[in-house]
Design an enzyme around this catalytic site. Structure first.
Site, PDB file in Angstrom:
ATOM      1  N   LYS A 100       6.523  11.788  -0.836  1.00  0.00           N
ATOM      2  CA  LYS A 100       7.136  10.624  -0.185  1.00  0.00           C
ATOM      3  C   LYS A 100       8.598  10.477  -0.635  1.00  0.00           C
ATOM      4  CE  LYS A 100       5.779   7.341  -3.750  1.00  0.00           C
ATOM      5  NZ  LYS A 100       4.837   6.336  -4.202  1.00  0.00           N
ATOM      6  N   TYR A 102      29.615  -3.167 -14.343  1.00  0.00           N
ATOM      7  CA  TYR A 102      29.501  -4.341 -13.481  1.00  0.00           C
ATOM      8  C   TYR A 102      28.691  -5.415 -14.171  1.00  0.00           C
ATOM      9  CZ  TYR A 102      31.216  -2.062  -9.231  1.00  0.00           C
ATOM     10  OH  TYR A 102      31.974  -1.452  -8.293  1.00  0.00           O
TER      11      TYR A 102
END
Lengths: 603, 246
Positions: A33, A242
């Site tokens: 997947k 950040y």
């Protein structure tokens, strides 16, 4: 050398699959997947298929195409997300096996792709995907009768062998599935490592194939080379990245972690300019990295840093085939089920009832609008006479054989029934009267109506639906022709006008069937049989029969036109339209019959 | 002749058109290119009135037809559908003259007219009495073309005219479209993703992507442009700004 790249060791993936396969005595599938955990689902699946894997799992149906192309038609390609709305064509065309997660998906799958393989996912406590007790109890019998390829569930805490959740989920899975005869599957990578109790009939490792935890003995698969732009020195207390996402607690030294990635990819080790990154998190969660902050080394580095996200600490020794892959551009594929509060079951039930009710009202409303539109177009020019004539011929004349046969045999059978039933209270003599009243008032109109629903409604619905699918309806519009006027009005009008005649013929032939059986088999006198019939029937009986015929004809043609015009796309749209039209016509005819009978004969 | 401004259309959660601006002059041939599923067909159906746009304005020959008024213009339109969309139940000649069947002309005259139009698209008179199902895909395409031009329309729409045809037949159909629209002086809008059609048919080319017109220019400018979307489309490359999973 300003961008990074990764090297994927396919031989290592194969080796990991084989190692995991050896730990169990059951079949081992491969989960590819999220584009093979970001490494290229097609490439990985092809390599594993060559190594012997016969079952693959992807997250959503869209991913199935690449895997199906890579492995060819033989192996099973299953879809965790199941049969979602709009997936029918993909699943059908590519031969995918949806793992159905809900009652809704089971219904959709059986409706849209009857006989197509599927699996079932149960929820044993993770609350991600799958059916819970109540839903499973409702569909288990029907679903198991269709032989799913697998009944599976997923472990929430398999990465931690001692976690009590594992035993709990195992117990729940046993309770939900013990006694069934279809293959069962509970274990992914973590489950395989938990031992034989968790293996059942099929294991389906994912992350372990790619060298990730908890498979500690895995061979490293992915090697990431990143250029180092700048080396920074940090003092204790300085912040990085950040939102100041990390703060140094002490000055930088050798062998310290790469700070900027620490929160998401840990632990991290740095040696001699190689950033060696030990993966504890799922590959699908690799963040977009637009800069690394490395406080690992005090002296400038000329060589590029090398980050190895798999277990193991070296960046060499990979001898396998190498595939360059732009890792940083891989999208995160996430498909988790939505979480809802604890009242969700009640809400879900109410939502289902609500949706069904709304859907019903919507259809009724649309049919009402369609009917109004039919009358409006009937009343206005132009009128397509040729189409009307053809419809009269198709619906009226060509239906005569089937109407005659139906009526003849039913009339005969009716006479026999009344004779043998009437004998119980010495009323054999009433056969002519009861056959006449039964055929004319009830069986004639209803049987002819149902035969017309089968013969005419289906062909109208299929024809108009095919015209819709092949854009012929659109073509009509562009040729200044209104489809309601050209297709619906002639058919509905023809059916309404011709059905009384058909019912009349059916009534007469039905009485004839009773007459033949009565005189030839039951010994009635021919002349008195007919005399009894004629004497007994009233004008009201015959009029009711013909009125019913007109109403049933209207319903049959209208349903064919409505469902045809409302058809969805493709061949399955035509099939669904035809089925819907015939069912709706038959049911509405029977409902209308009761209402008309009440109107004509209530005392 | 045709001006679209700010056309938007959304189906459910799927915003197919997000503000399309286009203009075609009278007698010009505009070819709209773009990947599968980018809303080209929806755009053409908005213009012809089969679909009503959510917002924006469509002006045809000075009339605002955005929400109504198509009925009066339909007789000036002709359209060739992707799979030809011939009426199975009617013989070829009735298909070709379908629009005129109720005009009061005798059926004999109409049949002659149909034979004339069929000849124009390269089909013999023997085809006229056949049914569409008896024809090959290429011949159906020609009949569809004959039907589109039968009433001498001023504006002709071609929806994927070469879809499902081999390159030779595709070339023949492309040339037919070009010749016929030129000799009729019709305004033509073609949607396609076949670059051979673009070169054969177009005066103007518009590339639609993500629900907006990414690029618009003369056919001559198409090969000079450095627009990344157009370049990727022309070269058929899997890498570029257009995602391949659509």
């Amino acid at each position: 050398m300003s961008t990074g790249h990764i090297t994927i060791d396919l031989d290592a993936i194969i080796a990991n699959w084989r190692a995991l396969d050896k730990m169990t005595s059951v079949e081992t599938a491969a989960v590819v997947k999220a584009d093979g955990y970001g490494l290229g689902a097609a490439t990985v699946a092809k390599a594993l298929a060559k190594a012997g894997a016969r079952r693959f799992f992807v997250a959503v149906a869209e991913e199935g195409g690449a895997v199906r192309n890579a492995v060819g038609p033989g192996p099973e390609v299953s879809v965790f997300a199941g049969h979602m709305r709009g997936d029918t064509d993909t699943i059908g065309d590519l031969g995918l096996t949806p793992i159905l997660n809900s009652l809704e998906q089971v219904t959709r799958h059986f409706d849209a792709l009857p006989g197509h393989p599927f699996g079932i996912q149960l929820d044993t406590g993770m609350n991600r995907l799958g059916m819970e007790w109540d839903e499973w109890a409702a569909v288990a019998e029907i679903a198991l009768a269709q032989r799913p390829t697998v009944v599976m569930s997923h472990l929430a805490c398999a990465d931690e062998p001692d976690h009590p959740m594992n035993a709990y989920q195992l117990d729940v899975f046993h309770k939900m599935t013990d006694g069934i005869t279809v293959p069962r599957s509970l274990a992914a990578t973590g489950g395989i490592l938990l031992g034989k109790d968790y293996h059942f009939d099929l294991c389906r490792p994912g992350i372990g194939l790619y060298g990730g935890l908890p498979f500690t003995k895995a061979r490293p698969v992915v090697q990431m080379d990143l250029p180092v732009v700048q080396i920074r020195h940090l003092d204790a207390g300085e912040v990085v990245g950040y939102a100041n996402s990390w703060q140094a607690t002490r000055p930088s030294r050798d062998r310290d972690p790469i700070s900027g990635l620490r929160r998401r990819l840990d632990p991290v080790d740095v040696r001699q300019g190689h950033a060696i990154l030990r993966q504890r998190t799922r590959a699908t969660y690799w963040p977009r990295v637009d800069g690394l902050t490395d406080r690992g080394c005090d002296r400038p580095q000329r060589r590029p840093a090398c980050v190895d996200p798999a277990w193991g600490s070296t960046n060499s020794g990979s001898t396998g085939r190498r595939v360059r892959h732009n890792w940083l551009r891989n999208p995160d594929v996430t498909w988790w089920a939505l979480y809802t509060p604890d009242t969700r079951r009640m809400k879900r039930l109410l939502a289902m009832i609500g949706a069904a009710t709304l859907g019903g009202f919507t259809t009724v409303g649309r049919i009402a609008l369609f009917t109004a539109s039919t009358f409006r177009h009937l009343a206005t020019q132009p009128f397509y006479g040729r189409e009307f004539g053809q419809a009269l011929f198709q619906i009226g004349f060509l239906s005569l054989p089937v109407v005659g046969l139906t009526a003849l045999f039913t009339g005969g059978a009716l006479a026999l029934q009344i004779y043998s039933g009437g004998a119980r209270f010495s009323a054999e003599a009433v056969v002519p009267q009861i056959v006449a009243i039964g055929m004319v008032r009830e069986l004639g109109p209803v049987l002819v109506g149902l035969m017309i629903a089968a013969r005419v409604t289906s062909s109208i619905a299929a024809e108009i639906a095919t015209m819709k699918v092949t854009e012929q309806i659109d073509a009509l519009v562009t040729l200044s022709t209104h489809p309601m006027k050209y297709l619906t009005v002639p058919r509905v009008l023809a059916a309404t006008l011709v059905m009384p005649a058909l019912v009349g013929v059916g009534d007469i032939i039905g009485i004839l069937g009773g007459y033949i059986v009565g005189t030839e088999r039951l010994g009635f006198n021919a002349a008195s049989y007919l005399q009894n019939t004629v004497d007994f029937l009233e004008q009201r009986d015959v009029i009711s029969s013909l009125v019913k015929g007109a109403v049933f004809g209207f319903i049959a043609a209208l349903m064919g036109c409505y469902y045809g015009m409302a058809a969805g796309r493709g061949a399955s749209g035509v099939g669904a339209a035809t089925k819907g039209a015939v069912v709706a016509a038959a049911v509405l005819i029977l409902v209308a019959n009761l209402i008309l009978t009440e109107a004509f004969f209530s005392i | 002749m045709i001006t679209l401004s700010g056309i938007t259309k959304t189906f459910g959660y799927n915003a197919v058109l997000r503000g399309v601006d286009l203009h075609v002059d009278k007698g010009q041939s505009l070819v709209v290119i773009g990947g599968s599923g980018t809303g080209k067909s929806v755009l053409i159906k908005c213009i012809i009135g089969l679909i009503t746009p959510d917002a924006g304005q469509i002006i045809i020959d000075g009339q605002d037809v955005t929400r109504s008024g198509h009925d009066k213009l339909l007789h000036r339109f002709g359209m060739l559908f992707q799979a030809s969309a011939l009426f199975d139940s009617l013989p070829v000649w009735e298909n070709v003259c379908f629009r005129m069947l109720r005009s009061g002309q005798s059926r004999g005259d109409l049949r002659d007219l149909a034979a004339e139009k069929l000849r124009r698209v390269g089909l013999g008179p023997d085809v006229a009495d056949k049914f569409p199902a008896e024809l090959s895909g290429g011949m159906q395409k020609r009949v569809g073309l004959a039907r589109a031009i039968a009433a001498d329309p001023e504006i002709i729409f071609f929806d994927e005219p070469t879809a499902g045809l081999d390159p030779i037949l595709a070339g023949v159909i492309n040339d037919l479209i070009r010749e016929i629209t030129t000799e009729m002086g019709a305004t033509a809008i073609t949607i396609t993703h076949d670059m051979s059609s673009v070169h054969a048919i177009a005066d103007q080319v518009a590339m639609i992507h993500d629900g907006v017109v990414q690029w618009h220019g003369n056919i001559g400018a198409l090969d000079q442009t450095d627009d990344a979307h157009v370049l990727q489309f022309i070269t058929g490359s899997a890498t570029g700004p257009i995602p391949t999973l659509r």
